[in-house]
Design a protein around this motif. Structure first.
Motif, PDB file in Angstrom:
ATOM      1  N   THR A   1       0.836  -1.199   0.000  1.00 56.58           N
ATOM      2  CA  THR A   1       0.000   0.000   0.000  1.00 56.58           C
ATOM      3  C   THR A   1       0.872   1.249   0.000  1.00 56.58           C
ATOM      4  O   THR A   1       0.640   2.194  -0.763  1.00 56.58           O
ATOM      5  CB  THR A   1      -0.930  -0.003   1.220  1.00 56.58           C
ATOM      6  OG1 THR A   1      -1.842  -1.097   1.116  1.00 56.58           O
ATOM      7  CG2 THR A   1      -1.723   1.293   1.314  1.00 56.58           C
ATOM      8  N   ALA A   2       1.886   1.264   0.870  1.00 57.80           N
ATOM      9  CA  ALA A   2       2.779   2.424   0.945  1.00 57.80           C
ATOM     10  C   ALA A   2       3.543   2.634  -0.364  1.00 57.80           C
ATOM     11  O   ALA A   2       3.690   3.769  -0.845  1.00 57.80           O
ATOM     12  CB  ALA A   2       3.753   2.243   2.104  1.00 57.80           C
ATOM     13  N   TYR A   3       4.033   1.545  -0.937  1.00 56.17           N
ATOM     14  CA  TYR A   3       4.777   1.642  -2.201  1.00 56.17           C
ATOM     15  C   TYR A   3       3.908   2.258  -3.291  1.00 56.17           C
ATOM     16  O   TYR A   3       4.337   3.174  -4.007  1.00 56.17           O
ATOM     17  CB  TYR A   3       5.262   0.260  -2.616  1.00 56.17           C
ATOM     18  CG  TYR A   3       5.995   0.234  -3.940  1.00 56.17           C
ATOM     19  CD1 TYR A   3       7.375   0.413  -3.991  1.00 56.17           C
ATOM     20  CD2 TYR A   3       5.313   0.038  -5.142  1.00 56.17           C
ATOM     21  CE1 TYR A   3       8.057   0.398  -5.202  1.00 56.17           C
ATOM     22  CE2 TYR A   3       5.982   0.018  -6.349  1.00 56.17           C
ATOM     23  CZ  TYR A   3       7.352   0.204  -6.386  1.00 56.17           C
ATOM     24  OH  TYR A   3       8.007   0.201  -7.583  1.00 56.17           O
ATOM     25  N   ARG A   4       2.676   1.772  -3.426  1.00 61.91           N
ATOM     26  CA  ARG A   4       1.791   2.294  -4.470  1.00 61.91           C
ATOM     27  C   ARG A   4       1.458   3.761  -4.215  1.00 61.91           C
ATOM     28  O   ARG A   4       1.426   4.573  -5.141  1.00 61.91           O
ATOM     29  CB  ARG A   4       0.512   1.459  -4.543  1.00 61.91           C
ATOM     30  CG  ARG A   4      -0.448   1.888  -5.665  1.00 61.91           C
ATOM     31  CD  ARG A   4      -1.641   0.936  -5.723  1.00 61.91           C
ATOM     32  NE  ARG A   4      -2.640   1.346  -6.686  1.00 61.91           N
ATOM     33  CZ  ARG A   4      -2.642   0.997  -7.971  1.00 61.91           C
ATOM     34  NH1 ARG A   4      -1.672   0.229  -8.444  1.00 61.91           N
ATOM     35  NH2 ARG A   4      -3.601   1.400  -8.785  1.00 61.91           N
ATOM     36  N   MET A   5       1.183   4.102  -2.937  1.00 62.45           N
ATOM     37  CA  MET A   5       0.874   5.500  -2.605  1.00 62.45           C
ATOM     38  C   MET A   5       2.001   6.422  -3.040  1.00 62.45           C
ATOM     39  O   MET A   5       1.776   7.455  -3.687  1.00 62.45           O
ATOM     40  CB  MET A   5       0.646   5.650  -1.098  1.00 62.45           C
ATOM     41  CG  MET A   5      -0.612   4.999  -0.570  1.00 62.45           C
ATOM     42  SD  MET A   5      -0.691   5.087   1.237  1.00 62.45           S
ATOM     43  CE  MET A   5      -1.130   6.830   1.473  1.00 62.45           C
ATOM     44  N   LEU A   6       3.220   6.056  -2.676  1.00 59.87           N
ATOM     45  CA  LEU A   6       4.361   6.936  -2.889  1.00 59.87           C
ATOM     46  C   LEU A   6       4.853   6.929  -4.329  1.00 59.87           C
ATOM     47  O   LEU A   6       5.020   7.987  -4.954  1.00 59.87           O
ATOM     48  CB  LEU A   6       5.501   6.520  -1.949  1.00 59.87           C
ATOM     49  CG  LEU A   6       6.762   7.383  -1.974  1.00 59.87           C
ATOM     50  CD1 LEU A   6       6.470   8.775  -1.453  1.00 59.87           C
ATOM     51  CD2 LEU A   6       7.869   6.720  -1.137  1.00 59.87           C
ATOM     52  N   VAL A   7       5.070   5.743  -4.866  1.00 61.24           N
ATOM     53  CA  VAL A   7       5.740   5.624  -6.158  1.00 61.24           C
ATOM     54  C   VAL A   7       4.764   5.741  -7.323  1.00 61.24           C
ATOM     55  O   VAL A   7       5.056   6.404  -8.330  1.00 61.24           O
ATOM     56  CB  VAL A   7       6.505   4.285  -6.231  1.00 61.24           C
ATOM     57  CG1 VAL A   7       7.135   4.089  -7.599  1.00 61.24           C
ATOM     58  CG2 VAL A   7       7.569   4.226  -5.139  1.00 61.24           C
TER      59      VAL A   7
ATOM     60  N   LEU B   1      10.550   3.604   2.973  1.00 62.33           N
ATOM     61  CA  LEU B   1      10.613   3.617   1.511  1.00 62.33           C
ATOM     62  C   LEU B   1      10.969   5.000   0.983  1.00 62.33           C
ATOM     63  O   LEU B   1      11.732   5.126   0.019  1.00 62.33           O
ATOM     64  CB  LEU B   1       9.275   3.159   0.924  1.00 62.33           C
ATOM     65  CG  LEU B   1       8.915   1.690   1.139  1.00 62.33           C
ATOM     66  CD1 LEU B   1       7.508   1.409   0.623  1.00 62.33           C
ATOM     67  CD2 LEU B   1       9.924   0.770   0.443  1.00 62.33           C
ATOM     68  N   GLY B   2      10.404   6.034   1.591  1.00 63.85           N
ATOM     69  CA  GLY B   2      10.731   7.386   1.160  1.00 63.85           C
ATOM     70  C   GLY B   2      12.203   7.695   1.330  1.00 63.85           C
ATOM     71  O   GLY B   2      12.846   8.285   0.453  1.00 63.85           O
ATOM     72  N   ARG B   3      12.754   7.298   2.463  1.00 61.40           N
ATOM     73  CA  ARG B   3      14.172   7.502   2.713  1.00 61.40           C
ATOM     74  C   ARG B   3      15.024   6.735   1.703  1.00 61.40           C
ATOM     75  O   ARG B   3      16.006   7.257   1.158  1.00 61.40           O
ATOM     76  CB  ARG B   3      14.514   7.024   4.135  1.00 61.40           C
ATOM     77  CG  ARG B   3      15.966   7.138   4.519  1.00 61.40           C
ATOM     78  CD  ARG B   3      16.348   8.573   4.779  1.00 61.40           C
ATOM     79  NE  ARG B   3      17.697   8.686   5.321  1.00 61.40           N
ATOM     80  CZ  ARG B   3      18.244   9.824   5.739  1.00 61.40           C
ATOM     81  NH1 ARG B   3      17.537  10.942   5.680  1.00 61.40           N
ATOM     82  NH2 ARG B   3      19.464   9.851   6.211  1.00 61.40           N
ATOM     83  N   ALA B   4      14.619   5.493   1.426  1.00 63.03           N
ATOM     84  CA  ALA B   4      15.413   4.644   0.528  1.00 63.03           C
ATOM     85  C   ALA B   4      15.384   5.126  -0.916  1.00 63.03           C
ATOM     86  O   ALA B   4      16.313   4.842  -1.675  1.00 63.03           O
ATOM     87  CB  ALA B   4      14.912   3.206   0.600  1.00 63.03           C
ATOM     88  N   THR B   5      14.327   5.846  -1.297  1.00 67.04           N
ATOM     89  CA  THR B   5      14.170   6.241  -2.699  1.00 67.04           C
ATOM     90  C   THR B   5      14.387   7.725  -2.932  1.00 67.04           C
ATOM     91  O   THR B   5      14.118   8.228  -4.022  1.00 67.04           O
ATOM     92  CB  THR B   5      12.772   5.840  -3.207  1.00 67.04           C
ATOM     93  OG1 THR B   5      11.766   6.339  -2.308  1.00 67.04           O
ATOM     94  CG2 THR B   5      12.644   4.334  -3.305  1.00 67.04           C
ATOM     95  N   GLY B   6      14.856   8.457  -1.921  1.00 67.90           N
ATOM     96  CA  GLY B   6      15.310   9.822  -2.163  1.00 67.90           C
ATOM     97  C   GLY B   6      14.299  10.921  -1.936  1.00 67.90           C
ATOM     98  O   GLY B   6      14.489  12.047  -2.425  1.00 67.90           O
TER      99      GLY B   6
ATOM    100  N   LEU C   1       8.528  -3.989  -5.425  1.00 69.15           N
ATOM    101  CA  LEU C   1       8.820  -3.673  -4.032  1.00 69.15           C
ATOM    102  C   LEU C   1       9.878  -4.631  -3.475  1.00 69.15           C
ATOM    103  O   LEU C   1      10.830  -4.209  -2.803  1.00 69.15           O
ATOM    104  CB  LEU C   1       7.543  -3.747  -3.208  1.00 69.15           C
ATOM    105  CG  LEU C   1       7.692  -3.664  -1.681  1.00 69.15           C
ATOM    106  CD1 LEU C   1       8.348  -2.357  -1.254  1.00 69.15           C
ATOM    107  CD2 LEU C   1       6.326  -3.834  -1.012  1.00 69.15           C
ATOM    108  N   LEU C   2       9.725  -5.909  -3.745  1.00 66.19           N
ATOM    109  CA  LEU C   2      10.724  -6.879  -3.300  1.00 66.19           C
ATOM    110  C   LEU C   2      12.092  -6.549  -3.877  1.00 66.19           C
ATOM    111  O   LEU C   2      13.110  -6.569  -3.164  1.00 66.19           O
ATOM    112  CB  LEU C   2      10.290  -8.287  -3.718  1.00 66.19           C
ATOM    113  CG  LEU C   2       9.086  -8.879  -2.989  1.00 66.19           C
ATOM    114  CD1 LEU C   2       8.537 -10.072  -3.755  1.00 66.19           C
ATOM    115  CD2 LEU C   2       9.445  -9.295  -1.574  1.00 66.19           C
TER     116      LEU C   2
END
Length: 323
Positions: free
Chosen positions: A142-148, A175-180, A279-280
């Protein structure tokens, strides 16, 4: 098999509807596969099911749980994708009108084994433990889809996450930290604000606090309690991505602010199988990992449910069917 199930529903006392005990092992329909579970994680969806939301009495008893990881019948390490689509559906999993989550129509993952459509089995990459992988298919996807996918905000943008501490919010920080992204969070709890910053949040604020500047996107799962602040926090043309409403579903819409500033309100729920695969891969590439609050044997599932109901968590509760 041992399983945690909803044996009745109660809107006022959901934990009273939970039973951990023996259930018949599921049969395997054509096109489905059996997964022997090593780990499963809890979600607020499980509490809503115990309250009877989306789970009518004629489907009881129902094995709970959306998320799990284990081994398939060939002994391969796998993760279970929780969204079950209609037969023949080929589009975005989340847009299928007939979709369901595990534990809504079909028995879920809080058990020693689960049966799912073959397409819902995703290889677990080396380097991810079963406990880590079991946290991903609902909150983290859910978080990945929301953000990315849904936010429209590129890396380098400032994103506000409302309600630090929950599974989705914690995933958004990591995830936000990991992707900038520059990630800001809110929480009523000072300790949760500190923990969010320790995970990588760039700043943390009290609910409703005035921010240093407007943000590009807001990740909203709280609802009524934070909605006005979410809209006030957006720059003109910004986006609020809504994937939940734990404090209530009917805030003032503030339509004048929405149309005058050209704000975008985007609904988001779960994610697709392809997004779960990405995501994985992202976790393997970046080294980011889910935050696990505690691990418990399956026969102590009630303890995990009680902690989740009380909000006494930072990260995920993982249950181990094998003890």
């Amino acid at each position: 098999m041992l399983a945690a199930s909803a044996v009745r529903t109660s809107a006022t006392d959901p934990l009273s509807a939970l039973e951990v005990g023996q259930r018949p092992a599921p049969e395997v329909p054509d096109g489905w596969v059996r997964v022997r579970l090593e780990a499963a994680s809890l979600n607020h969806h499980d509490l809503w099911s115990l309250r009877g939301v989306g789970l009518p009495d004629d489907r009881l008893p129902m094995v709970l749980g959306c998320d799990g990881a284990g081994t398939d019948e060939q002994g391969r390490d796998v993760v279970v994708h929780a969204v079950v689509t209609s037969p023949g559906w080929t589009g975005d999993d989340t847009l299928d009108p007939g979709r369901s989550l595990l534990s809504e129509r079909y028995a879920g993952t809080l058990a020693e084994e689960v049966v799912v459509p073959a397409r819902n089995v995703v290889p677990r990459p080396p380097g991810l433990t079963a406990a880590e992988a079991a946290c991903l298919p609902t909150a983290w996807l859910t978080a990945y889809r929301m953000l990315v996918t849904q936010s429209g905000a590129a890396p380098g943008s400032t994103v506000l996450v409302q309600g630090a501490g929950g599974g989705v919010a914690t995933a958004l920080v990591v995830l936000g930290r990991a992707t900038g992204y520059r990630v800001w969070v809110t929480s009523r709890s000072g300790s949760k604000r500190e923990r969010a910053q320790a995970l990588g949040a760039d700043a943390a604020f009290a609910p409703g606090e005035r921010l240093p500047h407007k943000v590009d996107a807001v990740m909203e799962t709280v609802g009524e309690a934070t909605w006005a602040h979410s809209l006030r926090s957006l720059r003109p043309g910004g986006t609020v991505v809504v994937a939940g409403a734990t404090s209530g579903p009917a805030p003032s819409a503030e339509l004048q602010r929405v149309f005058f500033l050209g704000l975008r309100v985007v609904g988001s729920t779960m994610g697709t199988r392809d997004e779960l695969v990405r995501l994985l891969d992202l976790l393997v590439t970046t080294g980011a990992r889910p935050v696990i609050d505690r691990e418990l044997p399956l026969d102590r599932a009630a303890e995990g449910f009680a902690a989740m109901a009380a909000g006494d968590l930072f990260g995920k509760v993982v249950l181990r069917p094998g003890g």
